[in-house]
Motif scaffolding. Structure first.
Motif, PDB file in Angstrom:
ATOM      1  N   LYS A 118      16.224 -19.143  17.965  1.00  0.00           N
ATOM      2  CA  LYS A 118      15.256 -20.000  17.215  1.00  0.00           C
ATOM      3  C   LYS A 118      16.190 -21.059  17.103  1.00  0.00           C
ATOM      4  CE  LYS A 118      15.005 -15.463  13.923  1.00  0.00           C
ATOM      5  NZ  LYS A 118      15.953 -14.694  13.452  1.00  0.00           N
ATOM      6  N   SER A 119      15.868 -21.886  16.540  1.00  0.00           N
ATOM      7  CA  SER A 119      16.543 -23.528  16.472  1.00  0.00           C
ATOM      8  C   SER A 119      17.544 -24.225  15.263  1.00  0.00           C
ATOM      9  CB  SER A 119      15.535 -25.095  15.713  1.00  0.00           C
ATOM     10  OG  SER A 119      14.321 -24.649  16.834  1.00  0.00           O
ATOM     11  N   ASP A 120      17.511 -22.714  14.320  1.00  0.00           N
ATOM     12  CA  ASP A 120      17.734 -23.106  12.872  1.00  0.00           C
ATOM     13  C   ASP A 120      20.006 -22.265  13.370  1.00  0.00           C
ATOM     14  OD1 ASP A 120      16.819 -23.999  10.722  1.00  0.00           O
ATOM     15  OD2 ASP A 120      17.008 -22.081   9.707  1.00  0.00           O
ATOM     16  N   ALA A 121      19.824 -20.844  14.092  1.00  0.00           N
ATOM     17  CA  ALA A 121      20.621 -20.250  14.196  1.00  0.00           C
ATOM     18  C   ALA A 121      21.488 -20.889  15.746  1.00  0.00           C
ATOM     19  CB  ALA A 121      20.572 -19.198  15.339  1.00  0.00           C
ATOM     20  N   ALA A 122      19.956 -21.611  17.267  1.00  0.00           N
ATOM     21  CA  ALA A 122      21.233 -22.081  17.692  1.00  0.00           C
ATOM     22  C   ALA A 122      22.503 -23.240  17.259  1.00  0.00           C
ATOM     23  CB  ALA A 122      19.833 -22.759  18.717  1.00  0.00           C
ATOM     24  N   ARG A 123      21.289 -24.638  15.859  1.00  0.00           N
ATOM     25  CA  ARG A 123      22.222 -25.273  15.948  1.00  0.00           C
ATOM     26  C   ARG A 123      23.260 -24.891  15.351  1.00  0.00           C
ATOM     27  NH1 ARG A 123      19.124 -30.195  15.617  1.00  0.00           N
ATOM     28  NH2 ARG A 123      20.190 -31.273  14.025  1.00  0.00           N
ATOM     29  N   ALA A 124      23.341 -23.489  14.221  1.00  0.00           N
ATOM     30  CA  ALA A 124      24.437 -23.328  13.700  1.00  0.00           C
ATOM     31  C   ALA A 124      25.600 -23.259  14.495  1.00  0.00           C
ATOM     32  CB  ALA A 124      24.249 -22.176  13.041  1.00  0.00           C
ATOM     33  N   SER A 125      24.956 -22.240  15.748  1.00  0.00           N
ATOM     34  CA  SER A 125      26.133 -21.826  16.874  1.00  0.00           C
ATOM     35  C   SER A 125      26.637 -23.221  17.369  1.00  0.00           C
ATOM     36  CB  SER A 125      25.458 -21.225  17.761  1.00  0.00           C
ATOM     37  OG  SER A 125      26.166 -20.856  18.585  1.00  0.00           O
ATOM     38  N   ALA A 126      25.998 -24.225  18.365  1.00  0.00           N
ATOM     39  CA  ALA A 126      26.625 -25.521  18.096  1.00  0.00           C
ATOM     40  C   ALA A 126      27.394 -25.963  17.398  1.00  0.00           C
ATOM     41  CB  ALA A 126      25.477 -25.448  18.973  1.00  0.00           C
ATOM     42  N   LYS A 127      27.345 -26.050  16.446  1.00  0.00           N
ATOM     43  CA  LYS A 127      28.262 -26.881  15.150  1.00  0.00           C
ATOM     44  C   LYS A 127      29.208 -25.708  15.358  1.00  0.00           C
ATOM     45  CE  LYS A 127      25.113 -30.118  11.708  1.00  0.00           C
ATOM     46  NZ  LYS A 127      24.489 -29.129  10.566  1.00  0.00           N
ATOM     47  N   ARG A 128      28.986 -24.863  15.030  1.00  0.00           N
ATOM     48  CA  ARG A 128      30.029 -24.081  15.093  1.00  0.00           C
ATOM     49  C   ARG A 128      31.370 -24.420  16.509  1.00  0.00           C
ATOM     50  NH1 ARG A 128      32.217 -20.424  18.738  1.00  0.00           N
ATOM     51  NH2 ARG A 128      29.959 -19.470  18.074  1.00  0.00           N
TER      52      ARG A 128
ATOM     53  N   ASN B 131       3.352 -17.580   9.112  1.00  0.00           N
ATOM     54  CA  ASN B 131       2.286 -17.145  10.163  1.00  0.00           C
ATOM     55  C   ASN B 131       1.920 -18.663  10.194  1.00  0.00           C
ATOM     56  OD1 ASN B 131       2.972 -15.262  11.724  1.00  0.00           O
ATOM     57  ND2 ASN B 131       1.751 -13.735  10.466  1.00  0.00           N
ATOM     58  N   LEU B 132       1.115 -19.081   9.012  1.00  0.00           N
ATOM     59  CA  LEU B 132       1.013 -20.352   8.621  1.00  0.00           C
ATOM     60  C   LEU B 132       1.219 -21.469   9.313  1.00  0.00           C
ATOM     61  CD1 LEU B 132      -0.792 -20.401   4.782  1.00  0.00           C
ATOM     62  CD2 LEU B 132      -1.988 -20.003   7.619  1.00  0.00           C
ATOM     63  N   ALA B 133       2.640 -21.964   9.421  1.00  0.00           N
ATOM     64  CA  ALA B 133       3.604 -22.360   9.688  1.00  0.00           C
ATOM     65  C   ALA B 133       3.483 -22.774  10.726  1.00  0.00           C
ATOM     66  CB  ALA B 133       4.873 -22.769   8.783  1.00  0.00           C
ATOM     67  N   TYR B 134       3.540 -21.093  11.542  1.00  0.00           N
ATOM     68  CA  TYR B 134       3.580 -21.438  12.925  1.00  0.00           C
ATOM     69  C   TYR B 134       2.395 -21.528  13.825  1.00  0.00           C
ATOM     70  CZ  TYR B 134       6.776 -19.275  16.201  1.00  0.00           C
ATOM     71  OH  TYR B 134       7.744 -18.670  17.865  1.00  0.00           O
ATOM     72  N   GLU B 259      11.253 -20.533  11.539  1.00  0.00           N
ATOM     73  CA  GLU B 259      11.329 -19.592  11.174  1.00  0.00           C
ATOM     74  C   GLU B 259      12.536 -18.643  10.071  1.00  0.00           C
ATOM     75  OE1 GLU B 259      12.694 -21.353  13.861  1.00  0.00           O
ATOM     76  OE2 GLU B 259      14.203 -21.884  13.825  1.00  0.00           O
ATOM     77  N   ARG B 260      12.748 -20.132   9.715  1.00  0.00           N
ATOM     78  CA  ARG B 260      13.239 -19.997   8.542  1.00  0.00           C
ATOM     79  C   ARG B 260      13.167 -19.249   6.998  1.00  0.00           C
ATOM     80  NH1 ARG B 260      15.804 -25.819   7.073  1.00  0.00           N
ATOM     81  NH2 ARG B 260      17.063 -25.608   8.576  1.00  0.00           N
ATOM     82  N   MET B 261      11.397 -18.662   7.579  1.00  0.00           N
ATOM     83  CA  MET B 261      11.032 -18.130   6.320  1.00  0.00           C
ATOM     84  C   MET B 261       9.869 -16.676   7.514  1.00  0.00           C
ATOM     85  SD  MET B 261       7.500 -20.541   6.339  1.00  0.00           S
ATOM     86  CE  MET B 261       7.261 -20.939   4.150  1.00  0.00           C
ATOM     87  N   GLN B 262      11.205 -16.487   8.368  1.00  0.00           N
ATOM     88  CA  GLN B 262       9.962 -14.825   8.518  1.00  0.00           C
ATOM     89  C   GLN B 262      11.172 -14.132   7.775  1.00  0.00           C
ATOM     90  OE1 GLN B 262      11.409 -14.699  12.207  1.00  0.00           O
ATOM     91  NE2 GLN B 262      10.671 -13.541  13.453  1.00  0.00           N
TER      92      GLN B 262
END
Lengths: 449, 381
Positions: A118-128, B131-134, B259-262
């Motif tokens: 996930k982009s979010d988790a990856a960036r959070a982890s990278a920032k850490r 799913n819409l966003a995806y 994935e923020r909406m999952q």
């Protein structure tokens, strides 16, 4: 207002407290970032006896298998850089500045993180890794979306990111960054390498149907393969986007049967490819005759881990891969040998590219004589090397993409072991897959951030 | 005026909270969490959990789709960065407004049912948005890759005043860059404001009405109250909190992904609230901090680091400990979180806040006991 004094807290005391807190809030940030100006660049190791690398791979989720293999390769690379183990590709790489005593006399340590794909988790982890652990470089991959997100973070933070497995044209195309480097090949190169082989085996009069994973990598691969096949004279019947991780592809495969197409191109990766290929075979596509020709399936990006998942269904199916453990050059053999000794099985292409990236970064620091990112970047740009498993390779300065031989492979008809699944049909020379960097647009951005 | 009608305890609570929030970098130092990204996450998910608690803690409506508002807030904020200006104020306002409207729409439909049916409806809407966003809304959301800034964005207002630079611009508050510690303090100030508003809501007649809905909605209806407007208002406020959190995620890191909406993200905020203590003011923030801490710190432990931290022990003990603890850190961090969650639900149904209350009560009883004994001793002399 004046009535609110009955609870014992006067307006005056609140004002006082507020002023004090406000003053604290103003002073605190300057106190914490004061060091930022004192140092020349972020996470400068200075006089420390060690430097830290960050390895950010998917440890959970759909690409966890690939992530685990990448992590093994990173650990092996760090060992070899520090002079432990048998040295692996350090014995074969040409030219080489590393001496097996770490980098610039500093021992390499590493931290790991989970991108969860996930982009979010990856960036959070990278920032850490960057803000807390103080890594000088980080690396990882397995999904182009995640890789691109991390690469743009690298540019913002001023810390070099070495891409692991990412195959989208965008990584070194429209989303390229000065602080991001990719050793792995891309969709355009897959198309260019596959073209002649497809022409030879399937002719010039074909009708192709695409199923495409709906994200950056799928889009660019579909485009590249389409350009190649249409250049051969093929007709594209239809290109359908499928959601990532769909699981069931039957609703997408049924229409293929009646579309008049005689080639199905699966722009899928990982579990998606395993599922869609298995279902296509179960629907009897491969036994069909359309337009008087045998129906064919093509999987432009192959990996051994995927082949393992798809089992017998991959027999005779064409695709491309960045590297395969069965290669006979000295670099590949040295790597397979030390990886096998350490873990008991051969490495995947994901492991190979991650291993090579780590060594290349360390070597670039050694050649630059510093960890200062702009100098390290300049040392990597335009660097030519050999003995890393893909023959002579160039790290092109214009887009930070490596140019090297591409392997066209076919699912092995009679595999001798559970790892011997891909048969190398042709090693397409780098000159045949090289392209003009301007076709994808994008800006690398500045050296100093 | 601002503090009118609040009891002395509430004022102390608010003052204490403000100090603790501003001093978070110092408080987080002993546990190794004092780096900007994680501190920002603490503040942002704290806001998210406070907002969720306004709905779940007060009215008892369990929404399983709150992440949808978080995502909508992020997308709205990033579009503001792309289209108008890199200043964070318009982005935050726009994010909150858009998710508020979105919450009004979903709340209007979902609140026609209560209990499990409400939860399932919200879950369905959130999954639909995801799913819409995806895939379907790819032109707006950029699908799986996520919405990012690019060199050729319009940025109408910024273009009028400044020349384009070579690199991508960064989010700022009138020139102050919103990454690192300044970004944290921006989120922190908003967390304090969000906390204050939640406190006022909880102590207001409106808050009383919401608690009445939780206690016995049928009875409310029979006495002639139409409860739905109150529940809908709570739902919208809660959605706006989520939108604020979402836009702050974009402020500290200008990127928005589907994935923020999952549903896992929706489930996470439920976990945060229950872990900390549903219905309490501080609890959800503690829960949010705990979960983010687990996610960021424990996932980074590998066997090598573990062996290092136990290196003071003899080798065989060290190996044994690494063998036992290893599976619960690194990629197994969610396993550890699961166990902690189970333990808390079983032994402390009221969450961390109940735990704190018990410790507090225990101290007080002990204190009283001592005092009592002293008195008894004096009396005997």
């Amino acid at each position: 207002m004046t009535k609110s004094n009955d609870s014992g807290v006067s307006r005056r005391s609140i004002l006082k407290a507020g002023t004090a807190l406000g003053a604290g809030a103003v002073i605190a940030p300057t106190f914490f970032v004061r060091n930022a100006w004192a140092e020349e660049f972020r996470n400068n190791p200075g006089n420390a006896s060690s430097v830290k690398f960050g390895f950010n791979v998917p440890q959970t989720g759909a690409y966890a298998d690939e992530g685990a293999d990448e992590l093994r390769a990173y650990e092996l690379a760090v060992k070899h850089i520090n002079g432990e183990g048998d040295g692996g590709m350090l014995n074969t790489m040409q030219p080489l500045m590393l001496k097996g005593d770490g980098v610039l006399g500093k021992k390499v340590e590493y931290v790991t993180g989970d991108t969860q794909t996930k982009s979010d988790a990856a960036r959070a982890s990278a920032k850490r890794m960057i803000e807390k652990d103080g890594v000088i470089m980080y690396s990882g991959g397995s999904s182009s979306g995640v890789a691109i997100a991390q690469q743009s973070l690298a540019q913002e933070m001023g810390v070099v990111f070495m891409n692991g497995l990412t195959h989208s044209n965008d990584t070194t195309g429209k989303d390229k960054r000065r602080y991001g480097f990719r050793h792995f090949f891309n969709a355009y190169m897959s198309g260019a390498a596959l073209g002649p082989v497809l022409k030879e085996t399937m002719g010039t009069d074909r009708r192709a149907y695409h199923l495409t994973a709906d994200y950056t990598w799928g889009w660019t691969q579909e485009e590249s393969i389409k350009n190649t096949t249409e250049g051969l004279g093929w007709e594209t019947v239809n290109a359908v986007r499928t959601p990532l991780g769909a699981g069931d592809f039957s609703q997408y495969i049924t229409p293929v049967l009646n579309s008049g197409a005689d080639v199905l191109i699966l722009n899928h990766y990982g579990k998606d490819m395993i599922n869609s290929l298995t279902q296509a075979v179960q629907f009897g596509l491969r036994d069909k005759q359309v337009n008087g020709k045998d129906f064919q399936i093509v999987v432009p990006l192959y990996s051994r881990l995927m082949a393992q998942g798809a089992g017998a269904n991959i027999k005779g199916i064409y695709g491309t891969t960045n590297w395969n453990w069965s290669l006979q050059d000295a670099g590949s053999q040295a790597f397979v040998k030390s990886f096998g000794q350490e873990y008991g099985f051969p490495p995947s292409q994901a492991a190979h590219t991650c291993y090579v990236q780590t060594i290349l970064y360390a070597d670039a620091c050694a050649r630059a004589g510093t960890f200062y990112p702009p100098e390290v970047i300049k040392a990597l740009e335009g660097f030519e090397f050999d003995g890393m498993g893909n023959g002579k390779t160039l790290y092109r300065a214009e887009d930070h993409q490596c140019f090297k031989d591409v392997l066209v492979v076919r699912g092995n008809e009679n595999a001798t072991s559970q790892f011997d699944l891909l048969e190398v049909v042709q090693e397409v020379p780098a000159s045949q897959v090289t392209y003009d960097p301007s076709i994808f647009g994008g800006e690398l951005g500045p050296y100093k951030v | 005026m601002m503090f009118a009608g609040l009891s002395r305890n509430d004022k102390l609570l608010f003052a204490g909270f403000t100090i603790a929030a501003l001093a978070m970098p110092l408080l987080a130092w002993p546990v190794g969490a004092n780096y900007p990204d994680l501190l920002q996450k603490f503040a942002i998910y704290g806001i998210f959990a406070i907002g969720f608690n306004i709905l779940f803690g007060l009215t008892g409506y369990l929404s399983f789709g709150h992440a949808a508002f978080l995502g909508v807030g992020s997308y709205a904020a990033v579009w503001m960065f792309k289209g108008v200006t890199m200043n964070v104020i318009p982005a935050v306002i726009f994010g909150v407004l858009v998710s508020g409207m979105f919450a009004a729409l979903i709340g209007f439909i979902s609140l026609r049912r209560s209990g499990i049916y409400f939860s399932i409806l919200t879950l369905a809407f959130a999954q639909m948005s995801y799913n819409l966003a995806y895939s379907v809304l790819t032109p707006i959301t950029n699908g799986e890759t996520g919405l990012q800034l690019s060199q050729d964005d319009a940025r109408v207002i910024d273009r009028m005043f400044t020349e384009q630079t070579a690199g991508l611009p960064s989010t700022n508050l009138f020139g102050l860059e919103m990454s690192g510690y300044p970004g944290f303090y921006f989120c922190c100030v908003l967390l304090i404001i969000a906390f204050f508003i939640a406190l006022r809501i909880q102590r207001s007649p409106f808050g009383m009405m919401l608690r009445a809905i939780k206690t016995n909605q049928v009875r409310m209806n029979y006495t002639g109250f139409n409860t739905r407007p109150y529940a809908l208002t709570a739902f919208i406020i809660s959605g706006m909190y989520a939108g604020l959190a979402g836009s702050l995620l974009a402020v500290t890191d200008p990127l928005a992904g589907a994935e923020r909406m999952q549903w896992t993200a929706s489930g996470e905020v439920v976990l945060m609230t229950i872990l900390g203590g549903a219905g309490t003011l501080i609890g959800p923030i503690l829960g949010a901090g705990l979960i983010k801490y687990f996610e960021n710190i424990f996932s980074s432990y590998n066997d090598g680091l573990l062996a290092e931290s136990f290196s003071f022990l003899p080798d065989f003990l060290n190996d044994a400990l690494v063998f036992v603890i290893g599976p619960f850190v690194g990629e197994g961090w969610s396993l550890l979180l699961g166990i902690v969650f189970m333990a808390i639900v079983i032994f402390l149904p009221g969450g961390l806040m109940e735990g704190l209350a018990r410790i507090h009560g225990w101290y007080r009883r002990r204190g009283q006991g001592d005092a009592g004994r002293k008195v008894a001793k004096q009396a005997a002399e």
